[in-house]
Design a protein around this motif. Structure first.
Motif, PDB file in Angstrom:
ATOM      1  N   ASP A 145     -28.812 -19.194 -13.205  1.00  0.00           N
ATOM      2  CA  ASP A 145     -28.732 -20.652 -13.246  1.00  0.00           C
ATOM      3  C   ASP A 145     -29.117 -21.201 -14.613  1.00  0.00           C
ATOM      4  O   ASP A 145     -28.727 -22.313 -14.972  1.00  0.00           O
ATOM      5  CB  ASP A 145     -29.618 -21.275 -12.161  1.00  0.00           C
ATOM      6  N   VAL A 146     -29.884 -20.423 -15.390  1.00  0.00           N
ATOM      7  CA  VAL A 146     -30.236 -20.820 -16.750  1.00  0.00           C
ATOM      8  C   VAL A 146     -29.086 -20.513 -17.701  1.00  0.00           C
ATOM      9  O   VAL A 146     -28.655 -21.357 -18.493  1.00  0.00           O
ATOM     10  CB  VAL A 146     -31.523 -20.104 -17.211  1.00  0.00           C
ATOM     11  N   ARG A 147     -28.552 -19.309 -17.627  1.00  0.00           N
ATOM     12  CA  ARG A 147     -27.487 -18.891 -18.532  1.00  0.00           C
ATOM     13  C   ARG A 147     -26.237 -19.743 -18.382  1.00  0.00           C
ATOM     14  O   ARG A 147     -25.535 -20.011 -19.356  1.00  0.00           O
ATOM     15  CB  ARG A 147     -27.158 -17.408 -18.303  1.00  0.00           C
ATOM     16  N   GLU A 148     -25.961 -20.221 -17.168  1.00  0.00           N
ATOM     17  CA  GLU A 148     -24.732 -20.999 -16.977  1.00  0.00           C
ATOM     18  C   GLU A 148     -24.829 -22.388 -17.599  1.00  0.00           C
ATOM     19  O   GLU A 148     -23.819 -23.080 -17.723  1.00  0.00           O
ATOM     20  CB  GLU A 148     -24.399 -21.098 -15.496  1.00  0.00           C
ATOM     21  N   GLN A 149     -26.023 -22.797 -18.023  1.00  0.00           N
ATOM     22  CA  GLN A 149     -26.193 -24.087 -18.704  1.00  0.00           C
ATOM     23  C   GLN A 149     -26.103 -23.958 -20.214  1.00  0.00           C
ATOM     24  O   GLN A 149     -26.349 -24.935 -20.926  1.00  0.00           O
ATOM     25  CB  GLN A 149     -27.554 -24.698 -18.336  1.00  0.00           C
ATOM     26  N   MET A 150     -25.736 -22.770 -20.710  1.00  0.00           N
ATOM     27  CA  MET A 150     -25.790 -22.519 -22.144  1.00  0.00           C
ATOM     28  C   MET A 150     -24.440 -22.134 -22.723  1.00  0.00           C
ATOM     29  O   MET A 150     -23.637 -21.461 -22.074  1.00  0.00           O
ATOM     30  CB  MET A 150     -26.748 -21.360 -22.443  1.00  0.00           C
ATOM     31  N   VAL A 151     -24.223 -22.554 -23.970  1.00  0.00           N
ATOM     32  CA  VAL A 151     -23.218 -21.946 -24.836  1.00  0.00           C
ATOM     33  C   VAL A 151     -24.010 -21.495 -26.071  1.00  0.00           C
ATOM     34  O   VAL A 151     -24.212 -22.270 -26.998  1.00  0.00           O
ATOM     35  CB  VAL A 151     -22.097 -22.920 -25.226  1.00  0.00           C
ATOM     36  N   PRO A 152     -24.518 -20.267 -26.079  1.00  0.00           N
ATOM     37  CA  PRO A 152     -25.364 -19.841 -27.196  1.00  0.00           C
ATOM     38  C   PRO A 152     -24.567 -19.647 -28.473  1.00  0.00           C
ATOM     39  O   PRO A 152     -23.339 -19.459 -28.442  1.00  0.00           O
ATOM     40  CB  PRO A 152     -25.916 -18.496 -26.710  1.00  0.00           C
ATOM     41  N   LEU A 153     -25.264 -19.689 -29.581  1.00  0.00           N
ATOM     42  CA  LEU A 153     -24.685 -19.332 -30.867  1.00  0.00           C
ATOM     43  C   LEU A 153     -25.319 -18.009 -31.297  1.00  0.00           C
ATOM     44  O   LEU A 153     -26.525 -17.945 -31.523  1.00  0.00           O
ATOM     45  CB  LEU A 153     -24.948 -20.410 -31.917  1.00  0.00           C
ATOM     46  N   ALA A 181     -25.793  -9.005 -24.523  1.00  0.00           N
ATOM     47  CA  ALA A 181     -26.249 -10.364 -24.225  1.00  0.00           C
ATOM     48  C   ALA A 181     -25.111 -11.253 -23.738  1.00  0.00           C
ATOM     49  O   ALA A 181     -25.329 -12.192 -22.968  1.00  0.00           O
ATOM     50  CB  ALA A 181     -26.901 -10.977 -25.461  1.00  0.00           C
ATOM     51  N   ALA A 182     -23.883 -10.976 -24.195  1.00  0.00           N
ATOM     52  CA  ALA A 182     -22.739 -11.814 -23.825  1.00  0.00           C
ATOM     53  C   ALA A 182     -22.266 -11.576 -22.404  1.00  0.00           C
ATOM     54  O   ALA A 182     -21.472 -12.371 -21.869  1.00  0.00           O
ATOM     55  CB  ALA A 182     -21.584 -11.565 -24.801  1.00  0.00           C
ATOM     56  N   ASN A 183     -22.742 -10.518 -21.786  1.00  0.00           N
ATOM     57  CA  ASN A 183     -22.305 -10.204 -20.431  1.00  0.00           C
ATOM     58  C   ASN A 183     -22.642 -11.337 -19.472  1.00  0.00           C
ATOM     59  O   ASN A 183     -23.781 -11.795 -19.399  1.00  0.00           O
ATOM     60  CB  ASN A 183     -22.982  -8.913 -19.962  1.00  0.00           C
ATOM     61  N   GLY A 184     -21.627 -11.817 -18.774  1.00  0.00           N
ATOM     62  CA  GLY A 184     -21.824 -12.890 -17.807  1.00  0.00           C
ATOM     63  C   GLY A 184     -21.650 -14.285 -18.363  1.00  0.00           C
ATOM     64  O   GLY A 184     -21.673 -15.263 -17.605  1.00  0.00           O
ATOM     65  N   LEU A 185     -21.463 -14.410 -19.663  1.00  0.00           N
ATOM     66  CA  LEU A 185     -21.221 -15.725 -20.264  1.00  0.00           C
ATOM     67  C   LEU A 185     -19.735 -16.055 -20.228  1.00  0.00           C
ATOM     68  O   LEU A 185     -18.877 -15.170 -20.260  1.00  0.00           O
ATOM     69  CB  LEU A 185     -21.682 -15.750 -21.719  1.00  0.00           C
ATOM     70  N   GLN A 186     -19.418 -17.348 -20.219  1.00  0.00           N
ATOM     71  CA  GLN A 186     -18.025 -17.759 -20.343  1.00  0.00           C
ATOM     72  C   GLN A 186     -17.656 -17.962 -21.801  1.00  0.00           C
ATOM     73  O   GLN A 186     -16.589 -17.525 -22.247  1.00  0.00           O
ATOM     74  CB  GLN A 186     -17.769 -19.044 -19.553  1.00  0.00           C
ATOM     75  N   TRP A 187     -18.538 -18.635 -22.562  1.00  0.00           N
ATOM     76  CA  TRP A 187     -18.275 -18.953 -23.962  1.00  0.00           C
ATOM     77  C   TRP A 187     -19.496 -18.612 -24.798  1.00  0.00           C
ATOM     78  O   TRP A 187     -20.630 -18.647 -24.312  1.00  0.00           O
ATOM     79  CB  TRP A 187     -18.003 -20.456 -24.148  1.00  0.00           C
ATOM     80  N   ALA A 229     -17.676  -8.101 -30.550  1.00  0.00           N
ATOM     81  CA  ALA A 229     -18.769  -7.710 -29.669  1.00  0.00           C
ATOM     82  C   ALA A 229     -18.936  -8.703 -28.527  1.00  0.00           C
ATOM     83  O   ALA A 229     -19.148  -8.310 -27.363  1.00  0.00           O
ATOM     84  CB  ALA A 229     -20.064  -7.607 -30.473  1.00  0.00           C
ATOM     85  N   THR A 230     -18.823  -9.983 -28.831  1.00  0.00           N
ATOM     86  CA  THR A 230     -18.932 -11.018 -27.806  1.00  0.00           C
ATOM     87  C   THR A 230     -17.810 -10.883 -26.788  1.00  0.00           C
ATOM     88  O   THR A 230     -18.027 -10.994 -25.569  1.00  0.00           O
ATOM     89  CB  THR A 230     -18.910 -12.405 -28.469  1.00  0.00           C
ATOM     90  N   THR A 231     -16.604 -10.625 -27.263  1.00  0.00           N
ATOM     91  CA  THR A 231     -15.456 -10.464 -26.370  1.00  0.00           C
ATOM     92  C   THR A 231     -15.614  -9.234 -25.488  1.00  0.00           C
ATOM     93  O   THR A 231     -15.319  -9.267 -24.284  1.00  0.00           O
ATOM     94  CB  THR A 231     -14.160 -10.368 -27.193  1.00  0.00           C
ATOM     95  N   ARG A 232     -16.079  -8.134 -26.068  1.00  0.00           N
ATOM     96  CA  ARG A 232     -16.319  -6.928 -25.254  1.00  0.00           C
ATOM     97  C   ARG A 232     -17.351  -7.195 -24.168  1.00  0.00           C
ATOM     98  O   ARG A 232     -17.304  -6.607 -23.089  1.00  0.00           O
ATOM     99  CB  ARG A 232     -16.795  -5.780 -26.145  1.00  0.00           C
ATOM    100  N   GLY A 233     -18.303  -8.079 -24.460  1.00  0.00           N
ATOM    101  CA  GLY A 233     -19.301  -8.441 -23.463  1.00  0.00           C
ATOM    102  C   GLY A 233     -18.769  -9.324 -22.360  1.00  0.00           C
ATOM    103  O   GLY A 233     -19.462  -9.551 -21.363  1.00  0.00           O
TER     104      GLY A 233
END
Length: 356
Positions: free
Chosen positions: A22-30, A59-65, A92-96
């Motif tokens: 629920d925390v990660r889904e509120q983020m678009v990290p840089l 770290a990118a695993n499970g992120l949308q963007w 790397a982000t795309t592979r995640g």
């Protein structure tokens, strides 16, 4: 929405990976590629950066963007085979499993721009333009340059996110820091932008200038105060918050042999409107050494504002350190814990701040 600016060093990335869904889904990290600072890492810079790419993929695993940048590295730095680091962090982000949104700026070289263009795809034609405080203060000229840059990319403003990276805000007047951004917003309203993101950091470059060893104190979260003042003038814009978590970009990794005699335990625990800073004495000379962390943990857990052990993995870690029978931890594990708490608190606080 919330954009933490993460340089892909171990402590930050471990904190990010451990966050609740629920925390990660509120983020678009840089994800900003970290430059090596230790002597050994500088001698093997390619290996150091490649290792950090692996951390980013996990770290990118499970992120949308996720936004990707390589702002810290020398513009001439390349990975094995001549690969530009921006291309590598995007891969790397795309592979995640996340879609990589390239970040560029008004003062990047052509090779960086070309790498950003190559990352764009028909399915994700989004670009983030990162402005510094000087760019913001020269709003008319900067906006003209942004439009020229977008023409080079073949993009329009509604496919462009602007990251207004104000960086160091400690000690500044909130109104003075917000005023140039508010002036820029009046110009931006002539077009439709994908989003405007405002961020910076309020922790001083040298923590000792604000809180002395063997003491505790509070620091205002001025980066949030500046953001909220700007937000009040941002009607009609998709607008959200960014920060550097608890680590200003000037923080570097140091050789333990060089700092072990002077390094001391510390914790920065984020509250809604302030940081609680707790500092101990030098490990090498204080009678409790690393066991000072037990005292620091007790002081944080005793706060009325302590979020509780179930709030984040970092809060659980801190609560577990209260017992003198537990291992006290180390500077790196405490950074991970405090970043974990900060990310959880900030993401939840800004969960509804998608547009105004």
């Amino acid at each position: 929405m919330y954009t933490p600016i993460l340089r892909n060093r171990l402590s930050e990335m471990l904190a990010f990976r451990g966050l609740a869904p629920d925390v990660r889904e509120q983020m678009v990290p840089l994800f900003d590629v970290a430059a090596p600072t230790k002597s050994a890492d500088q001698a093997a810079a390619e290996k150091y950066v490649a290792t950090n790419m692996i951390r980013t993929e996990k770290a990118a695993n499970g992120l949308q963007w996720a936004f990707v940048d390589s702002s810290e590295l020398n513009p001439d730095f390349r990975l094995n085979g001549g690969v530009h680091p921006l291309m590598a962090i995007a891969a790397a982000t795309t592979r995640g499993g996340a879609i990589a949104v390239p970040v560029t700026g008004l003062h990047r070289d052509q090779a960086h721009h070309d790498a950003a263009k190559a990352i764009l795809s028909p399915d994700a034609p989004w670009l983030c333009v990162r402005l510094d405080a000087t760019d913001v203060s020269t709003a008319t000229m900067s906006l003209r340059t942004i439009k020229e840059l977008l023409a080079e990319f073949g993009l329009v403003t509604n496919r462009t996110l602007l990251l207004l990276d104000l960086q160091g805000l400690h000690g500044l007047d909130v109104h003075a820091a917000a005023a140039p951004v508010i002036r820029l917003l009046t110009l931006l309203r002539a077009d439709v932008w994908a989003a405007v993101i405002v961020g910076g950091y309020g922790v001083p470059e040298q923590l000792s200038t604000a809180v002395t060893p063997n003491s505790q104190g509070y620091l205002p979260r001025i980066e949030q105060d500046v953001y909220l003042q700007i937000r009040a003038q941002a009607a009609g814009l998709t607008f959200w918050f960014a920060d550097y978590t608890m680590l200003p970009p000037s923080v570097v990794e140091l050789d333990w042999r060089l700092v072990s005699r002077v390094m001391a335990p510390k914790a920065l625990y984020a509250l809604d409107n302030a940081w609680l800073v707790v500092r101990g004495g030098a490990f090498a000379s204080h009678p409790l050494g690393y066991d000072q962390y037990h005292t620091i943990a007790s002081e944080i857990v005793a706060l009325d504002e302590f979020s509780g052990p179930d709030f984040s993995p970092g809060d659980q870690y801190i609560a577990d350190r209260v017992a003198s029978t537990s291992k006290p931890g180390s500077p790196s594990t405490w950074i991970t814990a405090c970043v974990s708490h900060h990310l959880s608190l900030t993401a939840r606080a800004h969960a509804t701040a998608r547009s105004v």
